[in-house]
Enzyme design. Structure first.
Site, PDB file in Angstrom:
ATOM      1  N   GLY A   1     -22.689   9.646 -51.393  1.00  0.00           N
ATOM      2  CA  GLY A   1     -22.765  10.429 -51.490  1.00  0.00           C
ATOM      3  C   GLY A   1     -21.914  11.227 -51.831  1.00  0.00           C
TER       4      GLY A   1
ATOM      5  N   HIS B   1       3.746  37.670 -64.803  1.00  0.00           N
ATOM      6  CA  HIS B   1       3.103  36.738 -65.978  1.00  0.00           C
ATOM      7  C   HIS B   1       4.665  36.182 -66.358  1.00  0.00           C
ATOM      8  CE1 HIS B   1       1.589  36.772 -70.149  1.00  0.00           C
ATOM      9  NE2 HIS B   1       2.479  37.035 -70.971  1.00  0.00           N
TER      10      HIS B   1
HETATM   11  P1  NAI Z   1     -20.249  15.830 -47.288  1.00  0.00           P
HETATM   12  O1  NAI Z   1     -21.382  16.361 -46.068  1.00  0.00           O
HETATM   13  O2  NAI Z   1     -19.403  16.332 -48.180  1.00  0.00           O
HETATM   14  O3  NAI Z   1     -21.309  15.191 -47.894  1.00  0.00           O
HETATM   15  C1  NAI Z   1     -21.955  13.662 -47.799  1.00  0.00           C
HETATM   16  C2  NAI Z   1     -22.867  13.761 -49.023  1.00  0.00           C
HETATM   17  O4  NAI Z   1     -23.303  12.876 -48.808  1.00  0.00           O
HETATM   18  C3  NAI Z   1     -23.669  15.037 -48.988  1.00  0.00           C
HETATM   19  O5  NAI Z   1     -23.325  15.659 -50.331  1.00  0.00           O
HETATM   20  C4  NAI Z   1     -25.412  14.080 -48.986  1.00  0.00           C
HETATM   21  O6  NAI Z   1     -25.785  14.968 -49.570  1.00  0.00           O
HETATM   22  C5  NAI Z   1     -24.800  13.300 -49.236  1.00  0.00           C
HETATM   23  N1  NAI Z   1     -25.943  11.927 -48.631  1.00  0.00           N
HETATM   24  C6  NAI Z   1     -25.898  11.975 -47.091  1.00  0.00           C
HETATM   25  N2  NAI Z   1     -26.533  10.614 -47.375  1.00  0.00           N
HETATM   26  C7  NAI Z   1     -27.319  10.366 -47.785  1.00  0.00           C
HETATM   27  C8  NAI Z   1     -27.807   9.044 -48.275  1.00  0.00           C
HETATM   28  N3  NAI Z   1     -28.432   8.242 -47.425  1.00  0.00           N
HETATM   29  N4  NAI Z   1     -27.629   8.920 -49.727  1.00  0.00           N
HETATM   30  C9  NAI Z   1     -26.934   9.515 -50.377  1.00  0.00           C
HETATM   31  N5  NAI Z   1     -26.252  10.876 -50.150  1.00  0.00           N
HETATM   32  C10 NAI Z   1     -26.363  11.139 -49.198  1.00  0.00           C
HETATM   33  O7  NAI Z   1     -19.210  14.932 -46.562  1.00  0.00           O
HETATM   34  P2  NAI Z   1     -18.440  13.861 -46.951  1.00  0.00           P
HETATM   35  O8  NAI Z   1     -17.747  13.604 -48.035  1.00  0.00           O
HETATM   36  O9  NAI Z   1     -18.612  12.759 -45.777  1.00  0.00           O
HETATM   37  O10 NAI Z   1     -17.026  14.017 -46.502  1.00  0.00           O
HETATM   38  C11 NAI Z   1     -16.992  14.747 -44.845  1.00  0.00           C
HETATM   39  C12 NAI Z   1     -15.905  16.318 -44.422  1.00  0.00           C
HETATM   40  O11 NAI Z   1     -15.404  15.931 -44.262  1.00  0.00           O
HETATM   41  C13 NAI Z   1     -16.666  17.215 -45.395  1.00  0.00           C
HETATM   42  O12 NAI Z   1     -17.763  17.543 -45.225  1.00  0.00           O
HETATM   43  C14 NAI Z   1     -15.419  18.048 -45.321  1.00  0.00           C
HETATM   44  O13 NAI Z   1     -15.670  19.241 -44.471  1.00  0.00           O
HETATM   45  C15 NAI Z   1     -14.364  16.895 -44.940  1.00  0.00           C
HETATM   46  N6  NAI Z   1     -13.367  16.740 -45.849  1.00  0.00           N
HETATM   47  C16 NAI Z   1     -12.861  17.398 -46.656  1.00  0.00           C
HETATM   48  C17 NAI Z   1     -12.232  17.962 -47.378  1.00  0.00           C
HETATM   49  C18 NAI Z   1     -11.483  18.986 -47.913  1.00  0.00           C
HETATM   50  O14 NAI Z   1     -11.227  20.155 -47.749  1.00  0.00           O
HETATM   51  N7  NAI Z   1     -10.916  18.960 -49.704  1.00  0.00           N
HETATM   52  C19 NAI Z   1     -11.688  16.520 -47.891  1.00  0.00           C
HETATM   53  C20 NAI Z   1     -12.293  15.812 -47.680  1.00  0.00           C
HETATM   54  C21 NAI Z   1     -13.703  15.664 -46.159  1.00  0.00           C
END
Ligand code: NAI
Ligand code: FAD
Length: 474
Positions: free
Chosen positions: A189, A453
């Protein structure tokens, strides 16, 4: 007779604790229950939810330490500073992270005391509607509340057949507690967690491979930002493979062996010391006893709400990761404040069009509003102002000139429709775009505002000028 509250908040994360505090400020008699899944030495409920315990805060602490480590190893020399080869002590890094978490989670307890919010230790689940509102079982006790705010958040999604032990195969919880730098780290992911945690361990010396199912990289971001990010991350050594299909994952005490098919259909195998599974999150609705009271869930298992976070049940509201919208702490907090104020009879609302996104990678990535590809798809006529940090004196002085600010404004009205930043301090710079959009500002408004600046914010100013094709320093 059961204890009575005006408001019961189920869940003590950013949505829950902020909702409880705001409701208490407005004079309600408030309780918040928390089911405490995170190890607390005293067995007490730990407030702060995913964000404070195993999300935003600990991940940013590790990102900061690993950034300093990388600077010391690769950035200082260019400025004439020699420190030799830096060493990282992982237990100290993780210990510092835990100290910050403890300080903040403890701080929320202090805020509850200050605001006279009653903290209940236990899992909350609906029992029935009653004359006084809703009966909710918390641990062994049944309490009654006129209003209930569901703020139960989310948990990591796991993949079928991939057992997460949070030692060798980790989700977000284990990924924050890895006890030694893995020689090889595999991540499934390339979303927010994959990129942030991949950055942490790459900086500390891991060989990181990120396997992403989608054929496009960072498709939620503006197309130019995604392109620039892909280029920079590849240069840093993050090996990101797109369009893959994950096959069998075998884990042992020594590591993992992961079979996958690449975008061309070639079958490959990846061996690694650790695996992080970061494939999105699922809402926490199990255990709420939703069916018994007829609480409606949507097609993705989230609590179904209207734009004011009202559920289908009278006096029952839901906010944060457990409802639709971006799973972000600040979005949860905004919704929670709105709900408390609506309960108070105020005309509160949430502007979902101005919720910023930030990726705390290096360079940081942040945006608010529409991407260029969204505007094209919506058939909106727009203009673009795009200025690189390389044209900014402060960025040069900092030795950090990667990236740009891109502003999108309506071609006719000049109203700002989106702002996208990839570069140093993007997480702070984006606030200017949020404020501007919240007040319905035009790019001309920002162009006419004096920016100090030398600051990185001058790049935002120049991008606004560039919307009218009159940048002064580019
Ligand atoms: P995410 O939704 O950002 O990314 C998950 C990724 O995994 C996607 O690109 C998806 O296409 C991929 N994916 C899904 N199934 C897969 C598979 N079977 N094989 C390979 N790739 C696959 O979710 P993530 O990174 O788990 O984070 C969860 C949530 O937590 C985020 O959507 C966000 O809302 C929150 N978060 C926010 C942060 C920030 O604001 N800086 C930091 C970390 C998390
Ligand atoms: P949560 O924080 O999940 O809190 C819900 C709480 O409810 C939990 O404490 C849970 O124990 C409790 N609970 C659940 N069910 C019950 C029940 N029935 N009874 C009692 N208690 C219950 N967002 C950002 O904005 N910026 C970031 O930098 C960021 N980084 C992140 C990094 C990682 C690694 C992760 C995983 C997430 C990150 N997020 C970030 C997302 C952010 O953590 C969430 O959006 C936010 O925590 C959601 O808040 P919430 O109150 O809705 O839910």
């Amino acid at each position: 007779m059961s204890r009575q509250f005006d408001v019961l908040v189920i869940g003590g994360g950013p949505g829950g604790y902020v909702g409880a505090i705001r409701a208490a400020q407005l004079g309600f008699n408030v309780a918040c229950c928390e089911s405490n899944p995170y190890a607390d030495p005293k067995g007490e409920p730990r407030l702060g939810g995913t964000c404070l315990n195993v999300g935003c805060i600990p991940s940013k602490a590790l990102l900061h330490t690993s950034h300093l480590f990388e600077e010391a190893g690769h950035g200082f020399a260019a400025q004439g500073i020699s420190v030799g080869t830096p060493k990282i002590d992982i237990p100290t890094m993780v210990g510092r992270k835990n100290t910050i978490v403890n300080q903040l989670t403890g701080g929320i307890k202090g805020l509850f005391k200050k605001n006279k919010v009653t903290l209940l230790n236990g899992h909350g689940s609906f029992v029935a509607q009653s004359e006084g509102g809703w009966q909710v079982k918390v641990g062994e006790e049944v309490v009654e509340a006129k209003n209930v705010i569901i703020a139960t958040g989310s948990k990591a999604r796991h993949l079928p057949g991939v057992l997460v032990d949070n030692k060798i195969v980790c989700d977000n919880e284990g990924a924050l507690d890895i006890d030694a730098v893995p020689k090889k780290l595999a991540i499934i992911g390339a979303g927010v967690i994959g990129l942030e945690m991949g950055s942490v361990w790459r900086r500390l010396g891991s060989e990181v491979t990120i396997l992403e199912a989608l054929p496009e990289f960072l498709s939620v971001a503006d197309v130019d930002v995604a392109k620039e990010a892909a280029k920079v991350f590849a240069k840093q050594g993050l090996n990101i493979q797109l369009g893959v299909t994950i096959g069998e994952v075998k884990a042992s005490k020594k590591g993992v062996s992961l079979a996958y098919t690449d975008k061309d259909g070639k079958e490959l195998k990846l061996d690694a010391d650790r695996l992080i599974v970061s494939v999105g999150r699922i809402p926490n609705t199990d255990g709420l006893n939703a069916e018994a009271v007829g609480l409606k869930l949507d097609e993705r298992g989230r609590v179904d709400v209207d734009s004011h976070c009202r559920t289908n049940l009278p006096g029952v509201w839901a906010v944060g990761d457990v409802v639709t919208g971006p799973m972000l702490a600040h979005k949860a907090m905004e919704e929670a404040v709105m709900v408390a104020e609506l309960m108070d009879g105020q005309s509160a609302h949430c502007n979902f069009d101005t919720i910023p996104w930030v990726l705390y990678t290096s360079p940081e990535i942040a945006w608010v509003g529409k991407t260029e590809q969204q505007l094209k798809a919506d058939g909106v006529a727009y203009k673009v102002g795009k200025i690189p940090f390389a044209a900014n004196g402060r960025a040069l002085g900092m030795g950090d000139t990667t990236g740009f600010v891109k502003m999108l404004a309506d071609a006719q009205s000049d109203r700002i429709l989106g702002m996208h930043v990839i570069g140093a301090n993007a997480s702070e710079l984006i606030s200017e775009g949020v404020v501007a959009m919240e007040f319905g500002a035009a790019s001309e408004d920002l162009a006419r505002i004096c920016h100090a600046h030398p600051t990185l914010s001058e790049v935002v100013h120049e991008a606004a000028l560039a919307c009218d094709k009159r940048p002064l320093h580019f």
